[in-house]
Design a protein around this motif. Structure first.
Motif, PDB file in Angstrom:
ATOM      1  N   VAL A 281     -18.462 -10.620   5.030  1.00  0.00           N
ATOM      2  CA  VAL A 281     -17.932 -11.917   5.455  1.00  0.00           C
ATOM      3  C   VAL A 281     -17.937 -12.911   4.296  1.00  0.00           C
ATOM      4  N   TYR A 282     -19.009 -12.931   3.514  1.00  0.00           N
ATOM      5  CA  TYR A 282     -19.064 -13.857   2.389  1.00  0.00           C
ATOM      6  C   TYR A 282     -18.002 -13.530   1.341  1.00  0.00           C
ATOM      7  N   ALA A 283     -17.827 -12.224   1.052  1.00  0.00           N
ATOM      8  CA  ALA A 283     -16.845 -11.830   0.047  1.00  0.00           C
ATOM      9  C   ALA A 283     -15.421 -12.182   0.469  1.00  0.00           C
ATOM     10  N   LYS A 284     -15.121 -12.092   1.780  1.00  0.00           N
ATOM     11  CA  LYS A 284     -13.755 -12.349   2.245  1.00  0.00           C
ATOM     12  C   LYS A 284     -13.483 -13.801   2.591  1.00  0.00           C
ATOM     13  N   VAL A 285     -14.536 -14.561   2.899  1.00  0.00           N
ATOM     14  CA  VAL A 285     -14.336 -15.936   3.368  1.00  0.00           C
ATOM     15  C   VAL A 285     -14.816 -16.961   2.346  1.00  0.00           C
TER      16      VAL A 285
END
Length: 477
Positions: A281-285
């Motif tokens: 989630v952190y990498a994509k958002v």
């Protein structure tokens, strides 16, 4: 290989009884060795000891997944990806070790029912009362956190259909009714299966949705430039922000002979889930993360995720209010026939303890109506006592009680632990680990609480949150 908890022989018991609390040691230690809180139930009694190891596994998982897991991605953004994962893994190892220490200690000290009893074993009855109050405070605050997060879900699903205080009140009533109906952890374990499943599926839905999107839902529409602001290492993170993130991570991290198996399986599931979800989630958002994380994939997925997670979030509040009520029941009725019998006194204490906890959580959550800093406050203020400080002292205690060549029975067990640790390397490493746990716990308590209070003050000063008992929509964060 024998653990530091294992009683070696009868002579070891005698040494132990001679050195716990000076002149009063014989009575106290013999109590801890010989008396269990719950006896074998007679006909009509409540069986408080019917939890199997699979049920214990799901309870370990449910105690943690549902609140902390929703805040992990945002901690990676503050700390940086690699430091964030490293911090989380270190905290996970510490909390797993704490669970091992506290859970296995009960096999050799059957009278231990809670962390307060462990404090009595270590420092005497006054400390038991102090730690017991803090323990109850932790459970009540976590109940409040569960009420708050569940109200976020209802706001998201209804598009803020009514005042947030009303949502919290409705959840509080449901929590009281359902929590009162489950007096044993064996029954709570059944709803925990559903709770863990709901939260896990909701996290998977959010994660997959984030992976499928070309750009974060909270980012401006194309062709506006996109700055994910993903950090491998922190760039301009302040000490306050870092301590809040660590406190949130700490919040994400609790048959006797099979307890270790349940602990390892439950903890492994939580750690792997949190790292996988948080990383993806952190990498994509990136900087467009929502708090809690279920809102990070856009309005539609937000509703779907919260709809799936809603039962699990409610179960979180029920479980913690149940544990708080159980602590009060045992503390008040311990040693009496009313503890396990279906007497009027038993039901009066049980039913009375539940609303006190829920009302306390309701008041606190409306005084601090925002999930991120609230979780951080709980994680910093009281969590380290149970994950670091008391388990660290318990390790020192068990080092002191192991058989060895050099023992001065007149010295305090803390000094004995150092003497015995110096006899060989492995025990010295364990002693250093215990000291590290205690030191980090105290540091997180002081620095984390200070940082969270500053953050809360700043939020009120800049108007980013409303006043107490606010009706504002708490799902748009």
């Amino acid at each position: 290989m024998k653990t530091p908890f294992e009683k070696q022989d009868a002579s070891h018991d005698n040494v132990e009884r001679a050195s716990v609390h000076g002149g009063e040691s014989v009575t106290i230690s013999r109590q801890f060795h010989q008396q269990d809180v719950f006896t074998a139930p007679r006909r009509g009694d409540v069986n408080f000891r019917g939890v199997s190891w699979p049920a214990a596994t799901v309870l370990v998982a449910k105690f943690q997944i549902g609140l902390g897991a929703l805040s992990i991605p945002s901690t990676f953004h503050v700390l940086g990806f690699f430091p964030g994962i490293l911090s989380f893994v270190i905290l996970a190892l510490i909390t797993t070790g704490a669970g091992f220490v506290c859970g296995n200690a009960r096999q050799y000290y059957p009278r231990l029912h809670s962390i307060a009893d462990a404090s009595d074993l270590l420092f005497g009855p006054i400390t038991r009362e102090v730690v017991g109050c803090v323990y109850y405070l932790y459970l009540a605050l976590t109940t409040g956190a569960g009420l708050l997060t569940t109200s976020v879900a209802l706001n998201a699903l209804s598009e803020h259909g009514t005042c947030s205080v009303v949502f919290v009140a409705v959840i509080s009533v449901a929590c009281f009714i359902l929590g009162t109906g489950f007096r044993t952890l064996e029954r709570v374990a059944w709803i925990s299966w559903a709770g863990v499943t709901c939260i896990f599926v909701a996290l998977c839905v959010t994660t997959i949705a984030c992976l499928a999107q070309n750009r974060p839902a909270a980012a401006l529409p194309a062709p506006a430039p996109l700055d994910m602001d993903v950090w491998a290492f922190p760039e301009d993170t302040t000490f306050t922000q870092a301590m809040i993130a660590v406190s949130n991570q700490l919040f994400a991290m609790r048959e006797p002979q099979k307890f270790t198996r349940a602990l390892v399986i439950g903890q492994s599931f939580i750690v792997l889930t949190n790292i996988a979800v948080g990383s993806i989630v952190y990498a994509k958002v990136g900087q467009y993360l929502a708090s809690p994380a279920l809102g990070s994939a856009g309005p539609l997925i937000k509703k779907v995720s919260y709809g799936i997670a809603l039962p699990g979030l409610l179960v979180t509040a029920i479980i913690y209010s149940h544990i708080a009520g159980k602590y009060c029941l045992v503390r008040i009725l311990r040693g009496t026939r009313h503890l396990q019998s279906n007497t009027v006194t038993h039901w009066a204490v049980w039913i009375g303890a539940m609303p006190v906890t829920v009302v306390f959580g309701f008041i606190i959550v409306n005084l601090v109506p925002f999930s991120g800093d609230f979780l951080s406050l709980v994680g910093a203020l009281v969590n380290p006592i149970f994950t670091n400080v008391v388990p660290g002292f318990m390790i020192l205690f068990f080092i002191a009680k192991r058989p060895s060549k050099v023992v001065n029975g007149q010295e305090h067990w803390a000094l004995q632990s150092l003497q015995k640790a110096r006899q060989d390397g492995p025990w010295l490493l364990l002693w250093l680990l215990a000291v590290f746990m205690i030191a980090t716990g105290v540091f997180i308590m002081v620095a984390g609480t200070y940082a969270t209070v500053l953050s809360i003050k700043q939020s009120y000063d800049d108007g980013s949150i409303g006043g107490v008992f606010s009706c504002a929509d708490n799902s748009n964060t």
